[in-house]
Design an enzyme around this catalytic site. Structure first.
Site, PDB file in Angstrom:
ATOM      1  N   LYS A 195       0.820  -1.202   0.000  1.00  0.00           N
ATOM      2  CA  LYS A 195       0.000   0.000   0.000  1.00  0.00           C
ATOM      3  C   LYS A 195       0.865   1.268   0.000  1.00  0.00           C
ATOM      4  O   LYS A 195       0.400   2.344  -0.380  1.00  0.00           O
ATOM      5  CB  LYS A 195      -0.884   0.023   1.267  1.00  0.00           C
ATOM      6  CG  LYS A 195      -1.819  -1.148   1.403  1.00  0.00           C
ATOM      7  CD  LYS A 195      -2.506  -1.116   2.766  1.00  0.00           C
ATOM      8  CE  LYS A 195      -3.326  -2.372   2.999  1.00  0.00           C
ATOM      9  NZ  LYS A 195      -3.819  -2.416   4.384  1.00  0.00           N
ATOM     10  N   GLY A 196       2.100   1.155   0.449  1.00  0.00           N
ATOM     11  CA  GLY A 196       2.931   2.329   0.750  1.00  0.00           C
ATOM     12  C   GLY A 196       3.155   3.286  -0.399  1.00  0.00           C
ATOM     13  O   GLY A 196       3.334   4.484  -0.180  1.00  0.00           O
ATOM     14  N   GLU A 219       8.116   2.175  -5.617  1.00  0.00           N
ATOM     15  CA  GLU A 219       8.107   1.836  -4.199  1.00  0.00           C
ATOM     16  C   GLU A 219       8.186   3.103  -3.361  1.00  0.00           C
ATOM     17  O   GLU A 219       8.774   4.101  -3.784  1.00  0.00           O
ATOM     18  CB  GLU A 219       9.320   0.945  -3.872  1.00  0.00           C
ATOM     19  CG  GLU A 219       8.966  -0.519  -3.704  1.00  0.00           C
ATOM     20  CD  GLU A 219       8.247  -0.804  -2.395  1.00  0.00           C
ATOM     21  OE1 GLU A 219       7.200  -0.171  -2.117  1.00  0.00           O
ATOM     22  OE2 GLU A 219       8.733  -1.680  -1.670  1.00  0.00           O
ATOM     23  N   ASP A 220       7.614   3.047  -2.182  1.00  0.00           N
ATOM     24  CA  ASP A 220       7.708   4.175  -1.261  1.00  0.00           C
ATOM     25  C   ASP A 220       9.131   4.328  -0.737  1.00  0.00           C
ATOM     26  O   ASP A 220       9.691   5.411  -0.726  1.00  0.00           O
ATOM     27  CB  ASP A 220       6.707   4.018  -0.098  1.00  0.00           C
ATOM     28  CG  ASP A 220       6.726   2.629   0.545  1.00  0.00           C
ATOM     29  OD1 ASP A 220       7.493   1.747   0.084  1.00  0.00           O
ATOM     30  OD2 ASP A 220       5.978   2.414   1.508  1.00  0.00           O
ATOM     31  N   ASP A 249      14.678  -0.210   1.835  1.00  0.00           N
ATOM     32  CA  ASP A 249      15.297  -0.298   3.161  1.00  0.00           C
ATOM     33  C   ASP A 249      16.332  -1.434   3.108  1.00  0.00           C
ATOM     34  O   ASP A 249      17.428  -1.245   2.599  1.00  0.00           O
ATOM     35  CB  ASP A 249      14.150  -0.539   4.152  1.00  0.00           C
ATOM     36  CG  ASP A 249      14.568  -0.681   5.598  1.00  0.00           C
ATOM     37  OD1 ASP A 249      15.611  -0.165   5.974  1.00  0.00           O
ATOM     38  OD2 ASP A 249      13.827  -1.324   6.370  1.00  0.00           O
ATOM     39  N   LYS A 303      16.798   4.247   2.148  1.00  0.00           N
ATOM     40  CA  LYS A 303      17.496   4.077   3.434  1.00  0.00           C
ATOM     41  C   LYS A 303      18.734   3.224   3.167  1.00  0.00           C
ATOM     42  O   LYS A 303      18.826   2.066   3.582  1.00  0.00           O
ATOM     43  CB  LYS A 303      16.566   3.326   4.396  1.00  0.00           C
ATOM     44  CG  LYS A 303      16.139   4.090   5.622  1.00  0.00           C
ATOM     45  CD  LYS A 303      15.479   3.145   6.601  1.00  0.00           C
ATOM     46  CE  LYS A 303      14.120   3.624   7.022  1.00  0.00           C
ATOM     47  NZ  LYS A 303      13.420   2.674   7.905  1.00  0.00           N
ATOM     48  N   PHE A 322      12.696   5.559  11.547  1.00  0.00           N
ATOM     49  CA  PHE A 322      11.419   4.985  11.152  1.00  0.00           C
ATOM     50  C   PHE A 322      10.512   6.115  10.665  1.00  0.00           C
ATOM     51  O   PHE A 322      10.175   7.031  11.406  1.00  0.00           O
ATOM     52  CB  PHE A 322      10.741   4.194  12.274  1.00  0.00           C
ATOM     53  CG  PHE A 322       9.559   3.457  11.738  1.00  0.00           C
ATOM     54  CD1 PHE A 322       9.730   2.291  11.002  1.00  0.00           C
ATOM     55  CD2 PHE A 322       8.274   3.963  11.906  1.00  0.00           C
ATOM     56  CE1 PHE A 322       8.640   1.643  10.441  1.00  0.00           C
ATOM     57  CE2 PHE A 322       7.176   3.311  11.346  1.00  0.00           C
ATOM     58  CZ  PHE A 322       7.360   2.148  10.617  1.00  0.00           C
ATOM     59  N   ASP A 356       3.491   3.873   6.735  1.00  0.00           N
ATOM     60  CA  ASP A 356       2.626   3.712   7.892  1.00  0.00           C
ATOM     61  C   ASP A 356       3.349   3.171   9.107  1.00  0.00           C
ATOM     62  O   ASP A 356       4.412   2.562   9.015  1.00  0.00           O
ATOM     63  CB  ASP A 356       1.495   2.740   7.557  1.00  0.00           C
ATOM     64  CG  ASP A 356       1.999   1.297   7.488  1.00  0.00           C
ATOM     65  OD1 ASP A 356       2.939   1.036   6.720  1.00  0.00           O
ATOM     66  OD2 ASP A 356       1.473   0.449   8.230  1.00  0.00           O
ATOM     67  N   ARG A 411      -0.607   7.033   6.732  1.00  0.00           N
ATOM     68  CA  ARG A 411      -0.362   7.013   5.285  1.00  0.00           C
ATOM     69  C   ARG A 411      -0.901   8.266   4.616  1.00  0.00           C
ATOM     70  O   ARG A 411      -0.446   8.662   3.553  1.00  0.00           O
ATOM     71  CB  ARG A 411      -1.059   5.808   4.649  1.00  0.00           C
ATOM     72  CG  ARG A 411      -0.516   4.457   5.068  1.00  0.00           C
ATOM     73  CD  ARG A 411      -1.099   3.382   4.162  1.00  0.00           C
ATOM     74  NE  ARG A 411      -0.993   2.040   4.707  1.00  0.00           N
ATOM     75  CZ  ARG A 411       0.082   1.274   4.588  1.00  0.00           C
ATOM     76  NH1 ARG A 411       1.146   1.713   3.980  1.00  0.00           N
ATOM     77  NH2 ARG A 411       0.095   0.048   5.103  1.00  0.00           N
TER      78      ARG A 411
HETATM   79  P1  IMP Z   1      12.720  -3.592   2.379  1.00  0.00           P
HETATM   80  O1  IMP Z   1      12.190  -4.862   1.799  1.00  0.00           O
HETATM   81  O2  IMP Z   1      13.384  -3.831   3.712  1.00  0.00           O
HETATM   82  O3  IMP Z   1      13.611  -2.818   1.441  1.00  0.00           O
HETATM   83  O4  IMP Z   1      11.515  -2.693   2.769  1.00  0.00           O
HETATM   84  C1  IMP Z   1      10.628  -2.260   1.908  1.00  0.00           C
HETATM   85  C2  IMP Z   1       9.294  -1.968   2.582  1.00  0.00           C
HETATM   86  O5  IMP Z   1       9.390  -1.803   3.985  1.00  0.00           O
HETATM   87  C3  IMP Z   1       8.781  -0.671   2.067  1.00  0.00           C
HETATM   88  O6  IMP Z   1       8.012  -0.856   0.928  1.00  0.00           O
HETATM   89  C4  IMP Z   1       7.963  -0.147   3.224  1.00  0.00           C
HETATM   90  O7  IMP Z   1       6.632  -0.619   3.088  1.00  0.00           O
HETATM   91  C5  IMP Z   1       8.568  -0.760   4.434  1.00  0.00           C
HETATM   92  N1  IMP Z   1       9.394   0.226   5.171  1.00  0.00           N
HETATM   93  C6  IMP Z   1      10.737   0.330   5.172  1.00  0.00           C
HETATM   94  N2  IMP Z   1      11.160   1.337   5.946  1.00  0.00           N
HETATM   95  C7  IMP Z   1      10.047   1.906   6.448  1.00  0.00           C
HETATM   96  C8  IMP Z   1       9.817   3.029   7.340  1.00  0.00           C
HETATM   97  O8  IMP Z   1      10.734   3.723   7.821  1.00  0.00           O
HETATM   98  N3  IMP Z   1       8.522   3.298   7.612  1.00  0.00           N
HETATM   99  C9  IMP Z   1       7.480   2.587   7.111  1.00  0.00           C
HETATM  100  N4  IMP Z   1       7.652   1.544   6.292  1.00  0.00           N
HETATM  101  C10 IMP Z   1       8.918   1.202   5.962  1.00  0.00           C
HETATM  102 MG    MG Z   2       5.993  -0.976   0.986  1.00  0.00          MG
END
Ligand code: IMP
Ligand code: MG
Length: 177
Positions: A44-45, A100-101, A104, A133, A154, A161, A167
């Site tokens: 949803k992000g 993507e939002d 990370d 990030k 965070f 969210d 959101r």
């Molecule tokens: P990754 O798979 O660890 O790269 O994370 C990707 C997903 O984690 C993103 O699409 C977000 O939905 C969620 N995410 C990562 N960091 C944050 C944050 O700081 N706040 C909220 N959601 C996050």
């Molecule tokens: Mg996401």
């Protein structure tokens, strides 16, 4: 879980900053593509970012949604990416832009790149994240384009969210969890 309210959110990227950066990203895409693109919004992000970005695009755009989950209700990535709904049309020979939002750990980006590789022979593939990030990366993958780099905080707002909340904010801020 600890409870928070809006006063706990420290703004980092204002609505104006976000919109200005999105316009720059869209200008870059407009220079790069003339042909039809499939924009894949990862729910949803990414909903806010995808919707605002595509408003500026000049090439023919087809919008698709997929839904993944990696965080559950916590504030650290589980490292387990779950495809909740990844129904897509035939994307063979198509230009694909995944939105993507935030990137990370990179597990989600890796999952998506593997998924598109295994299922389609796309004409081109681009992964765009509003936020990067970078310091948290656990998988060797980077976005092709990103809006802002951010350290280990965070974040909430503008699609991001905490347990489903915030959101709807038009800015991005961080919460001390
Ligand atoms: P990754 O798979 O660890 O790269 O994370 C990707 C997903 O984690 C993103 O699409 C977000 O939905 C969620 N995410 C990562 N960091 C944050 C944050 O700081 N706040 C909220 N959601 C996050
Ligand atoms: Mg996401």
């Amino acid at each position: 879980m600890k409870t928070f309210d809006l006063t706990d959110i420290k703004p980092i990227f204002s609505a104006d900053m976000i919109q200005a950066r999105i316009k720059e990203l869209a200008d870059q895409l407009n220079n790069e593509y003339e042909e039809e693109v499939y924009v894949i919004c990862v729910l949803k992000g990414s909903v806010m970012f995808a919707v605002d970005l595509i408003k500026h695009l000049k090439m023919p755009v087809k919008l698709e949604f997929i839904r993944l989950s990696s965080y559950g209700s916590g504030t650290v990535s589980s490292g387990q990416v779950k495809a909740i709904d990844i129904t897509l049309p035939d994307l063979n020979g198509k230009n694909v832009i995944v939105i993507e939002d935030i990137i990370d750990t990179g597990y989600t980006a890796k999952f998506l790149s593997n998924f598109f590789n295994h299922n389609f022979k796309v004409k081109s593939y681009k992964f765009i994240a509003l936020l990067d990030k970078n310091c948290k990366r656990q998988v060797d993958i980077n976005p092709d384009m990103y809006g802002f780099e951010i350290d280990d905080k965070f974040l909430v707002g503008y699609g991001l969210d905490l347990d489903g909340l915030y959101r709807n904010l038009d800015y991005v801020g961080y919460i001390e969890t």
